[in-house]
Design an enzyme around this catalytic site. Structure first.
Site, PDB file in Angstrom:
ATOM      1  N   ARG A  65       8.089  63.052 -55.272  1.00 44.73           N
ATOM      2  CA  ARG A  65       9.280  63.338 -54.482  1.00 44.73           C
ATOM      3  C   ARG A  65       9.591  62.191 -53.529  1.00 44.73           C
ATOM      4  NH1 ARG A  65      14.197  64.727 -54.666  1.00 44.73           N
ATOM      5  NH2 ARG A  65      15.046  65.391 -52.658  1.00 44.73           N
ATOM      6  N   GLU A  93      16.103  84.198 -52.363  1.00 42.15           N
ATOM      7  CA  GLU A  93      15.280  83.002 -52.131  1.00 42.15           C
ATOM      8  C   GLU A  93      14.130  82.827 -53.114  1.00 42.15           C
ATOM      9  OE1 GLU A  93      13.333  86.164 -49.475  1.00 42.15           O
ATOM     10  OE2 GLU A  93      15.376  85.587 -50.052  1.00 42.15           O
ATOM     11  N   VAL A 136       9.928  72.520 -44.257  1.00 45.76           N
ATOM     12  CA  VAL A 136       8.914  72.863 -45.255  1.00 45.76           C
ATOM     13  C   VAL A 136       9.215  74.237 -45.850  1.00 45.76           C
ATOM     14  CG1 VAL A 136       7.137  71.464 -44.191  1.00 45.76           C
ATOM     15  CG2 VAL A 136       7.393  73.838 -43.491  1.00 45.76           C
ATOM     16  N   LEU A 137       8.786  74.429 -47.088  1.00 43.15           N
ATOM     17  CA  LEU A 137       9.014  75.707 -47.764  1.00 43.15           C
ATOM     18  C   LEU A 137       7.895  75.990 -48.747  1.00 43.15           C
ATOM     19  CD1 LEU A 137      10.896  78.128 -48.550  1.00 43.15           C
ATOM     20  CD2 LEU A 137      11.795  76.632 -50.346  1.00 43.15           C
ATOM     21  N   SER A 145      20.307  75.931 -48.066  1.00 46.19           N
ATOM     22  CA  SER A 145      19.426  74.854 -47.615  1.00 46.19           C
ATOM     23  C   SER A 145      20.219  73.577 -47.398  1.00 46.19           C
ATOM     24  CB  SER A 145      18.313  74.619 -48.652  1.00 46.19           C
ATOM     25  OG  SER A 145      17.466  75.740 -48.750  1.00 46.19           O
ATOM     26  N   HIS A 148      13.354  87.257 -47.228  1.00 47.76           N
ATOM     27  CA  HIS A 148      12.349  86.552 -46.403  1.00 47.76           C
ATOM     28  C   HIS A 148      11.323  87.553 -45.841  1.00 47.76           C
ATOM     29  CE1 HIS A 148      14.729  82.897 -46.645  1.00 47.76           C
ATOM     30  NE2 HIS A 148      15.777  83.535 -46.201  1.00 47.76           N
ATOM     31  N   VAL A 175      17.334  78.983 -34.734  1.00 49.00           N
ATOM     32  CA  VAL A 175      18.301  80.005 -35.162  1.00 49.00           C
ATOM     33  C   VAL A 175      18.000  80.406 -36.603  1.00 49.00           C
ATOM     34  CG1 VAL A 175      20.732  80.502 -35.582  1.00 49.00           C
ATOM     35  CG2 VAL A 175      20.063  79.177 -33.563  1.00 49.00           C
ATOM     36  N   LYS A 193      22.395  88.361 -45.388  1.00 56.07           N
ATOM     37  CA  LYS A 193      21.136  88.373 -44.656  1.00 56.07           C
ATOM     38  C   LYS A 193      20.324  89.633 -44.958  1.00 56.07           C
ATOM     39  CE  LYS A 193      19.575  85.824 -42.387  1.00 56.07           C
ATOM     40  NZ  LYS A 193      18.654  84.766 -42.855  1.00 56.07           N
ATOM     41  N   ILE A 246      12.294  78.664 -39.934  1.00 58.23           N
ATOM     42  CA  ILE A 246      12.086  79.850 -39.107  1.00 58.23           C
ATOM     43  C   ILE A 246      12.273  81.148 -39.885  1.00 58.23           C
ATOM     44  CG2 ILE A 246      14.456  79.980 -38.243  1.00 58.23           C
ATOM     45  CD1 ILE A 246      11.188  80.595 -36.236  1.00 58.23           C
ATOM     46  N   ASP A 247      13.116  81.156 -40.919  1.00 59.75           N
ATOM     47  CA  ASP A 247      13.274  82.367 -41.742  1.00 59.75           C
ATOM     48  C   ASP A 247      11.952  82.777 -42.379  1.00 59.75           C
ATOM     49  OD1 ASP A 247      15.886  83.411 -41.602  1.00 59.75           O
ATOM     50  OD2 ASP A 247      16.657  81.762 -42.806  1.00 59.75           O
ATOM     51  N   TYR A 286      19.329  87.846 -49.332  1.00 58.76           N
ATOM     52  CA  TYR A 286      18.159  87.141 -48.798  1.00 58.76           C
ATOM     53  C   TYR A 286      17.255  88.173 -48.126  1.00 58.76           C
ATOM     54  CZ  TYR A 286      20.389  82.565 -49.412  1.00 58.76           C
ATOM     55  OH  TYR A 286      20.974  81.445 -49.939  1.00 58.76           O
ATOM     56  N   ASP A 315       6.384  64.034 -46.822  1.00 61.12           N
ATOM     57  CA  ASP A 315       6.242  65.046 -47.868  1.00 61.12           C
ATOM     58  C   ASP A 315       4.896  64.835 -48.552  1.00 61.12           C
ATOM     59  OD1 ASP A 315       8.389  67.035 -49.401  1.00 61.12           O
ATOM     60  OD2 ASP A 315       6.760  66.372 -50.688  1.00 61.12           O
ATOM     61  N   ARG A 354      29.151  85.525 -42.293  1.00 59.69           N
ATOM     62  CA  ARG A 354      29.297  85.413 -43.740  1.00 59.69           C
ATOM     63  C   ARG A 354      29.503  86.804 -44.359  1.00 59.69           C
ATOM     64  NH1 ARG A 354      23.876  82.040 -44.845  1.00 59.69           N
ATOM     65  NH2 ARG A 354      23.260  83.327 -43.069  1.00 59.69           N
ATOM     66  N   VAL A 363      13.977  74.656 -39.272  1.00 58.29           N
ATOM     67  CA  VAL A 363      14.773  75.315 -40.315  1.00 58.29           C
ATOM     68  C   VAL A 363      13.919  76.316 -41.089  1.00 58.29           C
ATOM     69  CG1 VAL A 363      16.324  74.913 -42.283  1.00 58.29           C
ATOM     70  CG2 VAL A 363      16.169  73.209 -40.472  1.00 58.29           C
TER      71      VAL A 363
END
Length: 369
Positions: free
Chosen positions: A203, A118, A239-240, A134, A96, A298, A75, A269-270, A94, A198, A15, A267
């Protein structure tokens, strides 16, 4: 303002911080854009495309970091990039930071002003600059999970949607936000049996209204997670906690009770991942096995679909880039939602969740501007 866009150097990151149409918008506003040579090749944008949009081409990243008043990336800056940042320089990307003490330390030492995509908010309490990626990551998670379930990839040897006479895979999605919703769309389309967990009942009601009987909604708690994850063929960690490390919802003990050859696509993992056994991987080596379960972790999933991702991200970031270029730091003072993106200000940690996660003193962002 002189805005710099270096080429991304994270492994398999294709990107770019700004697409040509974004450059054209900024030059229309009277700003200068300096972009590194071949920075856009991963999305099919040539240097000529950028020149036609009004940008100037820099031969090296060093030129950009030395000259630009604001650096726009995708990134988080890698260590060698952090060391090129200077005091008072704006970094917009981003970050993180919560699970990344090294980057946080280097950004503090640089004296730069680091604004994280983020944690920028909107009037509805959403995260508008995180949402596009996302959406991409949520949709990709099912593609990646379906591939990882194949026997040659170490999985159970299952087709996600099954075939007539053979039941489909069970997909359990932990988290019903943007990632989870988009994962559900693709999983349903592929014919899987989908469960979304959730903590928020409102939600879950929204998801029920969206998908109806195509999914099962479950209120997330320890017991529910254990019951469904142990029977899952594919688990999506979606989850976030904005700006903070992801909660560890899948322990190693729970992993031992999961189906052998099942798959976790983490997802989160960041932000450190929601499985105790998760660790960041790359597109070169995307998976590993722990306790007989395949992990896909990843950390820059959307980088694999760079063109789609870059344009989707720029649609969201461009108004904020223009605002920062037009007004400088005054933009933070005038826009509380952009101010929420401020994570590091000249050596101070200005995002509470990051300070808490890494043990730094917290300085409110409003007191810095």
């Amino acid at each position: 303002m002189l805005i710099g866009v270096p080429k991304e150097i994270k492994v398999r990151e294709y990107r770019v911080g700004m697409v040509p149409s974004s450059v054209r918008e900024l030059t229309h506003h009277g700003h200068e854009v300096l972009i590194e040579k071949n920075a856009g090749e991963g999305i099919g944008a040539s240097d000529d495309d950028y020149i036609k949009a009004g940008a100037k081409i820099a031969e090296t990243a060093d030129e950009i970091f030395e000259q630009a008043e604001m650096i726009v990336k995708v990134k988080e800056p890698q260590p060698e990039e952090c060391k090129k940042l200077r005091e008072g320089q704006i970094l917009f990307t981003y970050l993180h930071l919560a699970p990344d003490p090294e980057q946080t330390k280097l950004l503090k030492e640089s004296g730069c002003i680091a604004i994280a995509y983020e944690t920028v908010t909107d009037k509805n309490g959403g995260l508008p600059l995180l949402a596009p990626m996302s959406e991409v990551a949520g949709r990709m998670s099912i593609q990646a999970g379906a591939r990882s379930l194949e026997k040659n990839m170490g999985g159970r040897g299952m087709l996600l949607g099954g075939v007539p006479g053979v039941e489909p895979a069970k997909v359990v999605i932990i988290g019903g936000g943007v990632v989870g919703t988009n994962a559900a769309k693709i999983a349903i389309g592929m014919g899987a049996n989908v469960v979304i967990l959730d903590k928020s009942l409102p939600r879950l009601r929204e998801l029920d209204n969206i998908f109806g009987t195509k999914i099962t909604t479950v209120c997330a708690n320890k017991d529910a997670i254990e019951r469904h994850v142990t029977k899952a063929d594919l688990t999506i960690g979606a989850v976030l906690v904005p700006g903070d490390s992801a909660p560890k919802l899948i322990s190693r003990e729970l992993l031992k009770n999961m189906r052998k050859g099942s798959v976790i696509v983490d997802v989160a993992i960041d932000q450190g991942g929601c499985a105790e056994t998760s660790r960041p991987t790359t597109h070169d080596t995307p998976t590993f096995e722990e306790e007989g379960v395949i992990h896909y972790c990843v950390a820059n999933m959307p980088g694999a679909v760079a063109r789609t991702s870059a344009f989707a991200l720029n649609n969201a970031t461009l108004p904020f880039i223009v605002k920062l270029a037009d007004k400088g730091l005054r933009a933070l003072k005038e826009d509380e939602h952009l101010l929420n993106g401020l994570n590091v200000y000249k050596g101070q940690i200005t995002y509470q969740a990051v300070a808490h996660a890494l043990g730094y003193p917290y300085t409110p962002a409003s007191s810095c501007i």
